[in-house]
Scaffold this motif. Structure first.
Motif, short mmCIF file in Angstrom:
data_model
loop_
_atom_site.label_atom_id
_atom_site.label_comp_id
_atom_site.label_asym_id
_atom_site.label_seq_id
_atom_site.Cartn_x
_atom_site.Cartn_y
_atom_site.Cartn_z
N VAL A 193 -2.53 6.82 8.50
CA VAL A 193 -2.07 8.34 7.72
C VAL A 193 -3.03 9.43 8.99
O VAL A 193 -4.37 9.35 8.49
CB VAL A 193 -2.78 8.33 6.50
N HIS A 194 -2.41 9.88 9.72
CA HIS A 194 -3.00 10.67 10.64
C HIS A 194 -4.38 10.20 11.16
O HIS A 194 -4.16 8.92 11.28
CB HIS A 194 -3.24 12.08 10.19
N ASP A 195 -5.48 10.85 11.16
CA ASP A 195 -6.62 10.13 11.61
C ASP A 195 -7.71 10.18 10.29
O ASP A 195 -8.79 10.47 10.47
CB ASP A 195 -7.39 11.03 12.70
N MET A 196 -6.89 9.67 9.26
CA MET A 196 -7.87 9.62 8.11
C MET A 196 -7.35 8.24 7.22
O MET A 196 -7.34 8.21 6.04
CB MET A 196 -7.87 10.83 7.25
N THR A 197 -6.79 7.16 8.01
CA THR A 197 -6.18 6.24 7.27
C THR A 197 -7.14 5.55 6.16
O THR A 197 -6.81 5.39 5.04
CB THR A 197 -5.99 4.98 8.38
N LEU B 164 0.99 -1.16 -0.04
CA LEU B 164 -0.16 -0.02 -0.18
C LEU B 164 0.96 1.01 0.03
O LEU B 164 0.60 2.08 -0.58
CB LEU B 164 -0.98 0.08 1.31
N TYR B 165 1.82 0.94 0.79
CA TYR B 165 2.97 2.37 0.82
C TYR B 165 3.41 2.53 -0.50
O TYR B 165 3.45 3.52 -1.29
CB TYR B 165 3.95 2.10 1.83
N ASN B 166 3.98 1.47 -1.09
CA ASN B 166 4.33 1.53 -2.60
C ASN B 166 3.47 2.24 -3.73
O ASN B 166 3.74 2.73 -4.74
CB ASN B 166 5.19 0.40 -3.11
N LEU B 167 2.22 1.83 -3.49
CA LEU B 167 1.07 2.13 -4.37
C LEU B 167 0.86 3.81 -4.24
O LEU B 167 0.25 4.34 -4.94
CB LEU B 167 -0.19 1.41 -4.23
N GLY B 168 1.25 4.10 -3.11
CA GLY B 168 1.10 5.81 -2.89
C GLY B 168 0.44 5.94 -1.50
O GLY B 168 0.23 7.43 -1.43
N VAL B 169 0.32 5.17 -0.68
CA VAL B 169 -0.36 5.51 0.49
C VAL B 169 0.62 6.34 1.43
O VAL B 169 1.65 5.97 1.80
CB VAL B 169 -0.90 4.37 1.54
N PRO B 170 0.50 7.63 1.70
CA PRO B 170 1.45 8.56 2.57
C PRO B 170 1.53 8.03 4.02
O PRO B 170 1.24 9.09 4.82
CB PRO B 170 0.98 9.83 2.07
N GLN C 185 -8.74 6.39 -1.24
CA GLN C 185 -8.44 6.95 -2.56
C GLN C 185 -7.27 6.42 -3.41
O GLN C 185 -7.45 6.20 -4.44
CB GLN C 185 -7.81 8.20 -1.90
N VAL C 186 -6.18 5.84 -2.69
CA VAL C 186 -5.17 5.26 -3.51
C VAL C 186 -5.74 3.95 -4.20
O VAL C 186 -5.11 3.58 -5.37
CB VAL C 186 -3.90 4.76 -2.42
N LEU C 187 -6.58 3.08 -3.45
CA LEU C 187 -6.96 1.98 -4.19
C LEU C 187 -7.90 2.33 -5.57
O LEU C 187 -8.13 1.86 -6.38
CB LEU C 187 -8.01 1.11 -3.13
N TYR C 188 -8.49 3.66 -5.09
CA TYR C 188 -9.61 4.09 -6.44
C TYR C 188 -8.43 4.48 -7.63
O TYR C 188 -8.86 4.22 -8.37
CB TYR C 188 -10.25 4.98 -5.89
N GLU C 189 -7.31 5.18 -7.23
CA GLU C 189 -6.36 5.61 -7.91
C GLU C 189 -5.99 4.44 -8.87
O GLU C 189 -5.65 4.44 -10.23
CB GLU C 189 -5.15 6.25 -7.41
#
Ligand SMILES: Cc1cc2nc3c(=O)[nH]c(=O)nc-3n(C[C@H](O)[C@H](O)[C@H](O)COP(=O)(O)OP(=O)(O)OC[C@H]3O[C@@H](n4cnc5c(N)ncnc54)[C@H](O)[C@@H]3O)c2cc1C
Ligand code: SF4
Lengths: 293, 324, 536
Positions: free
Chosen positions: C123-127, C92-98, C133-137
């Motif tokens: 990711v703060h309080d919005m994991t 997930l990190y490599n796909l773009g989750v910050p 979003q990243v999976l949608y991307e």
């Protein structure tokens, strides 16, 4: 007597010479002492990358800081861009970096203390509305004025600082006896920044605001920004052509409007330089002058 | 409390439609809950979107008593006027039915324009936590559309890609140190209707409920694009010419030479001979001379011009280093 | 329209399934009644567990998960998920989750309740917001076909094989048939069955109800988990990250209220409900007190705090926040094996609607997101294999049959408000009789009541006849799935004559070894739910 470091900006010394002349006259009459900054650069006008414009503006702010007075502009765009740079330069780390990399070699340093003000703010906050009313030998009774702020005197909040400033033009027109005509787009973009990039959009914006002012019965619009003037006045005929309508809306600089209330004639305020005829306003002002005398 | 919920029902052909409903709601709950209550209990034909109820999904944006809001974030008691709340479509959208609009055209299509996924080449660069903070900021966006709703440019040009897409599409990807396609993205973003069409009026920043400051992000994107030498897309030369002419003028004399700016941008003498430029600009130029607006005197340099030129030189050198 | 894989639902589980199936070369369509980024998953604030820390191990993660699950977990699934978690989070990190990073640049980990180790990436309080979003991307990148704002009322099942889904486009109201070599149900949870509960209007037990009505087995349906701290306005659940970081619940006179068992949040919710019932609350709320700094409130907890400010001018750093417990997720669902396959051939399930056995009788904080991701991954992969191998297509007769059923519904006389009446009775009934505390008499009463609500529902029509965005029609169909899930929950809760995990029976307050060795299974029978059991 209030003293300011005066930053007229490129356009007041270029395509809007009437803004420069009228501002000098108005300030003189109201006791605003202008110490004009010469050795300073363009703010970047939101066009230049802030990597370039921040150092240029830090230089300007440092020069005003040396004089120990606020920096006054007569252009909203200049105000907005310098004020935003000033906000960023409040960060000591960033300021140090700019000082070190760009200012130090000329023996300059910006300490972060300069206040940036537009003439409009100086009129309300330093001169005072009472004084303005008292100085209005020729109050603009019956003249219907549509204030047009454009972008940079309403936003962003961190540059404007005081929310009251978002309604200063109305206060000034009232103080000098005029009647305000409100339009929905008064805080929107005039179109100028898009003029070369997307002309159609720019002209559509111009047509929208000027025709709304006309529909609501304004005698003239007043702008605190020469770029808005170049657009709303200078491009109005092309906006009319694009949108296929007659508009004929005179556009006055803030300084010109105030100047006329202070007793200057329209031609002393150089309204004849405008593209759109200001005849209707001139006539109203003349007839006011007749009744006054 | 008893509230009259009024709906402005655009494009609804039902002749029997009602537009005013009295509901009993807790004043502490949200306007969205009041809307939902009407739909569930009194009129299942009412059309509006909205799912999450806590401002995360951004789907319920509308006008409530004249204010442009995400109604699940507004309490009934804070919105109600004379015991009534009027619900209406936002501006700048194509209505579909009642308060429901074409959100695909308004936002999602524009978002997709930016290829909003990362392009990576398998190597994971070392990343610091603060490098990802801008990405997190853009991803905080809920696609509520309030920035596009208030956008000065979209107001006159529905095709402008707009602050939401620039934020969640372009900023999100180009700011991510893991993305490998940044320059190409800026080239695509620089086409007409994109990055350079923004007039930086700061409306978007004012409207965003989540402090994302889209206008700031757009200005930041322009800085990044310029630093990579991209001042517009291939099909949009005016933006780059305008930038270059502006920068040249300030670089040379410390301030703006408007005559040179116009001539260089439009390709007029002595910098070129563009016919369309002449046609559009010559009448204005002549009038300006006649009115005493444009002077024919030569443009003089500012006293500090040399210092200013040095600033340019330094920044341009750092951009060269960045590109290399 | 035929695709190798048809996914129903575009939350984290559905998107992950779609992306995985595309990666394996299947053609994929996703049907979703709301835009993917409007799914419930985007409200999830907290983290996703993975044994990434030095000194942590999948074994330790397994042990913690089993402790929370209180003996009912499917051990093989727990072992598989915990082993796969580190790679999944890295991917997930490599796909773009910050993800938030530590000073070394590795994924920063937080210790959530129930974990012995710092194990939750966030990711703060919005994991969840960011993961979706990243999976949608990725789904856009892999050119997944989306049927957005299409509603699935039923599955196409022929000779015991699921061959597709019926779906109508909300904007036109036209019913269509979308065939799939394999179908993945990922339609989310059941929150609208309970009141009070967390937010989101779209969680109507669709996936569970549709699959149940299509003959699929459900499992662990009695396991309904509550959240301890929901604020009334917006029904916002206050992040579990805060509870993990020392936030405390207090009664109106400052008396501390605390949980005593795992899963901690649920046990705290029960304690809170008891405290409120005994008069410790004010307006039905307790106070949540945090010890975070203003800076944390403005960064890590920005999303929570900004909402608090909007809803109640409150501030997490300093102000006591009035909260109450409420239902927030179901742990059981459509029974699946470790690959995501259900009891109906061709049908897979993932996400909250799936009863994978991973959580057992209690979900540990941070394991929910993990389950959505991994169950989606596995179901997507298995469905791609099955779907590519299959050549079947749903027969058009099914479409006609369903069109025929829908028509009289629209023609029937109907009164506005009838459906809403059923639903409001149902939500309070479920909370009171099948919520935090249950007993034989209450459950029997609930079962009876549900049966009678079903009867009156069966006579109800749809007052709105317009085809475009006919919410009344959707509401009608969603009421059907809610009723189906309700009877399955009540039937399962009746069958489990013990207290375990989140299931508490006041008439059987202790664990029983015998009951604890069985998982409760429900199927739709002629006259109601058919309850049976199978060994853990
Ligand atoms: C406040 C809160 C906090 C939470 N915190 C956590 C946490 O920290 N960690 C954790 O792991 N879990 C958490 N959960 C649980 C979590 O919400 C769920 O487990 C997760 O959202 C399930 O994801 P999903 O993909 O299964 O479903 P959802 O995200 O609910 O998506 C369901 C999808 O199905 C579609 N759909 C539904 N019905 C139909 C239909 N009939 N036709 C077509 N499409 C349909 C919807 O459009 C949607 O796209 C939390 C829940 C809440 C409310
Ligand atoms: S940037 Fe802000 S205003 Fe714009 S869509 Fe996103 S959340 Fe809404």
């Amino acid at each position: 007597m209030v003293k300011v470091a005066f930053y007229p900006g490129c356009v007041a010394k270029g395509s809007c010479p009437e803004l420069y002349t009228s501002s000098i006259k108005v300030c003189e009459k109201l006791g605003i002492e202008l110490a004009e900054l010469e050795d300073v650069g363009c703010t970047g006008a939101g066009v230049l990358s802030s990597e370039i414009s921040d150092p240029i503006n830090a230089r300007t702010l440092a020069k005003a800081e040396q004089m120990g007075v606020p920096l006054m502009t007569i252009c909203s765009t200049c105000t907005g861009v310098i004020a935003l740079a000033n906000v960023r330069l409040q960060d000591p780390e960033y300021r140090d970096k700019i000082n070190r990399e760009f200012l130090a070699e000329d023996g300059l340093e910006y300490k972060g203390t300069t206040e940036v003000k537009h003439l409009l703010w100086v009129l309300v906050e330093d001169v005072g509305l009472d004084v303005l009313t008292a100085a209005s030998t020729q109050p603009l009774e019956g003249v219907k004025i549509s204030p047009f702020y454009g972008c940079y005197l309403r936003r962003p909040d961190e540059a404007i600082k005081d929310g009251n400033r978002k309604s200063y033009i109305e206060k000034v027109t009232q103080a000098i006896g005029g009647t305000n005509v409100d339009i929905s787009g008064k805080g929107k973009c005039c179109g100028f920044p898009s003029l070369t990039i997307n002309e159609e959009n720019a002209l559509a914006m111009t047509a929208k605001h000027t025709s709304e002012a006309r529909d609501k019965g304004a005698d003239a619009m007043v702008v605190p920004c020469p770029l808005c003037h170049l657009e709303l006045d200078g491009q109005q005929s092309r906006a009319e052509a694009q949108e296929k309508q007659d508009i004929d809306m005179p556009i006055l600089h803030l300084s010109q409007l105030v100047g006329m209330a202070l007793g200057f004639t329209p031609s002393e305020m150089e309204v004849q330089r405008h593209f759109v005829s200001t005849k209707n306003v001139e006539e109203k002002v003349k007839s006011l002058a007749v009744t006054a005398s | 409390m008893q509230v009259t919920m009024k709906f402005v029902r655009t494009k609804n052909e039902d002749p029997d439609q009602r537009d005013s409903f009295v509901v009993d709601v807790d004043p502490e709950t949200s306007v969205f809950e009041a809307m939902s209550k009407v739909r569930e209990e009194q009129d299942g034909s009412l059309a509006f979107r909205g799912t999450c109820n806590t401002g995360f999904c951004g789907d319920c944006t509308c006008q409530a008593n004249g204010k442009r809001v995400v109604p699940c974030l507004v309490k009934v008691k804070d919105s109600v006027k004379e015991d009534a709340i009027e619900i209406k479509l936002i501006r700048n959208v194509a209505p579909v039915k009642d308060v429901l609009y074409d959100v695909d055209q308004f936002m999602w299509k524009k978002y997709k324009y930016f290829r909003p996924w990362l392009e990576t080449n398998g190597t994971a660069p070392a990343v610091k936590d603060e490098d990802l903070e801008p990405v997190r900021l853009a991803m905080r966006c809920t696609v509520c559309g309030l920035c596009d709703e208030g956008c000065t440019v979209i107001d006159v040009d529905k095709e402008f890609l707009g602050p939401m897409a620039l934020t969640k599409g372009l900023y999100r990807t180009t700011k991510d140190p893991r993305d490998q396609d940044t320059k190409q993205r800026f080239i695509e973003a620089g086409e007409k209707k994109g990055l350079w069409d923004c007039v930086h009026c700061w409306e978007a920043s004012e409207h965003c409920p989540w402090g994302i400051n889209p206008t700031h992000l757009i200005m930041d994107l322009r800085d990044d694009s310029i630093a990579l030498g991209v001042k517009s897309g291939k099909g949009n030369p005016m933006a780059a010419r305008h930038y270059n002419a502006f920068a040249d003028s300030v670089k040379k004399s410390g301030w703006l030479n408007e005559r040179m700016l116009a001539s260089k941008t439009y390709g007029l003498p002595p910098y070129g001979l563009s016919l369309s430029g002449m046609m559009s600009q010559m009448p204005i130029a002549l009038k300006a001379i006649r009115k005493g607006k444009a002077s024919l005197r030569p443009h003089k340099s500012r006293p500090g011009a040399r210092q200013i030129a040095k600033i340019f030189a330094k920044v341009e050198q750092s951009h060269k280093n960045k590109k290399a | 329209m035929r695709y190798d894989v048809v996914v129903i639902g575009a939350g984290i589980a559905g998107l992950q399934a779609a992306v995985e199936a595309r990666r394996q070369g299947a053609s994929v369509a996703v049907i979703t009644k709301v835009h993917p980024l409007r799914s419930y998953s985007i409200t999830i604030q907290d983290g996703i567990n993975a044994a990434l820390a030095q000194g942590d191990s999948p074994q330790a993660h397994i042990a913690d998960t089993l402790r929370s699950g209180d003996g009912l977990n499917d051990k093989s699934v727990v072992e598989a998920y915990c082993a796969e978690a580190p790679a999944a989070v890295r991917e997930l990190y490599n796909l773009g989750v910050p993800f938030n990073l530590d000073p070394q640049g590795d994924v920063a980990l937080v210790k959530l309740q129930g974990s012995e180790q710092a194990r939750a990436a966030h990711v703060h309080d919005m994991t969840g917001h960011v993961l979706a979003q990243v999976l949608y991307e990725q789904a856009l990148k892999y050119e997944v076909v989306f049927f957005e704002e299409w509603y699935v009322p039923s599955l196409a099942v022929e000779d015991g094989v699921c061959t597709g889904a019926l779906a109508f486009q909300l904007s036109t109201g036209n019913l269509d048939l979308i065939s799939g070599g394999a179908i993945v149900m990922a339609a989310g949870g059941v929150r609208r069955l309970y009141e009070p509960s967390t937010s989101s209007t779209h969680c109507n037990a669709d996936g569970i109800g549709i699959a149940y009505r299509a003959g699929a087995q459900l499992v662990d349906m009695e396991m309904v988990q509550y959240h301890p701290s929901i604020i009334k306005a917006g029904r916002l659940a206050i992040s579990e990250l805060l509870l993990a970081n020392g936030a405390q619940l207090e009664g109106k006179d400052g008396q501390a209220v605390t949980g005593s068992a795992q899963p901690f949040g649920h046990s705290l919710a029960r304690a809170a409900a008891e405290a409120i019932a005994s008069g410790a609350g004010e307006d039905g709320n307790l106070n949540l007190k945090t010890s975070i700094t203003q800076e944390q409130a403005d960064t890590t907890y920005y999303n929570t705090n900004a909402r608090l400010q909007m809803f109640m001018k409150g501030n997490l750093a300093g102000d006591p926040i009035p909260v109450h417990p409420g239902m927030y997720r179901i742990l059981g669902g459509i029974a699946t094996d470790a690959s995501g396959a259900t009891s109906v051939s061709g049908l897979f399930a993932a996400g909250e609607c799936a009863g994978t056995g991973f959580h057992g009788a209690g979900a540990m904080d941070g394991n929910g997101l993990l389950a959505s991701v991994l169950s989606g991954h596995r179901a997507g992969s298995a469905a791609a294999n099955a779907g590519k191998a299959s050549t079947g297509e749903a027969s058009p007769a099914i479409l006609q049959e369903h069109q025929g059923k829908l028509k009289p519904l629209l023609e029937r006389d109907a009164k506005e408000g009838d459906l809403a009446g059923v639903r409001s009775e149902l939500t309070s009934l479920m909370h009171e009789k099948a919520g935090l505390s249950r007993d034989a008499a209450g459950l029997a009463e609930a079962a009876e009541k549900i049966a009678s609500l079903k009867e009156s529902y069966a006579t109800m029509g749809i007052p709105t006849k317009a085809l475009s965005f006919n919410y009344a029609l959707q509401q009608h169909l969603e009421t059907r799935t809610l009723l189906a899930a309700a009877e399955a929950i009540v039937g399962s809760a009746e069958a489990r004559q013990e207290s375990r995990g989140v299931h508490y029976r006041s008439d059987f307050p202790d664990k029983s070894d015998e009951a604890g060795s069985m998982r409760v299974v429900v199927e739709q029978g002629e006259g109601g739910p058919q309850v049976s059991s199978r060994p853990v």
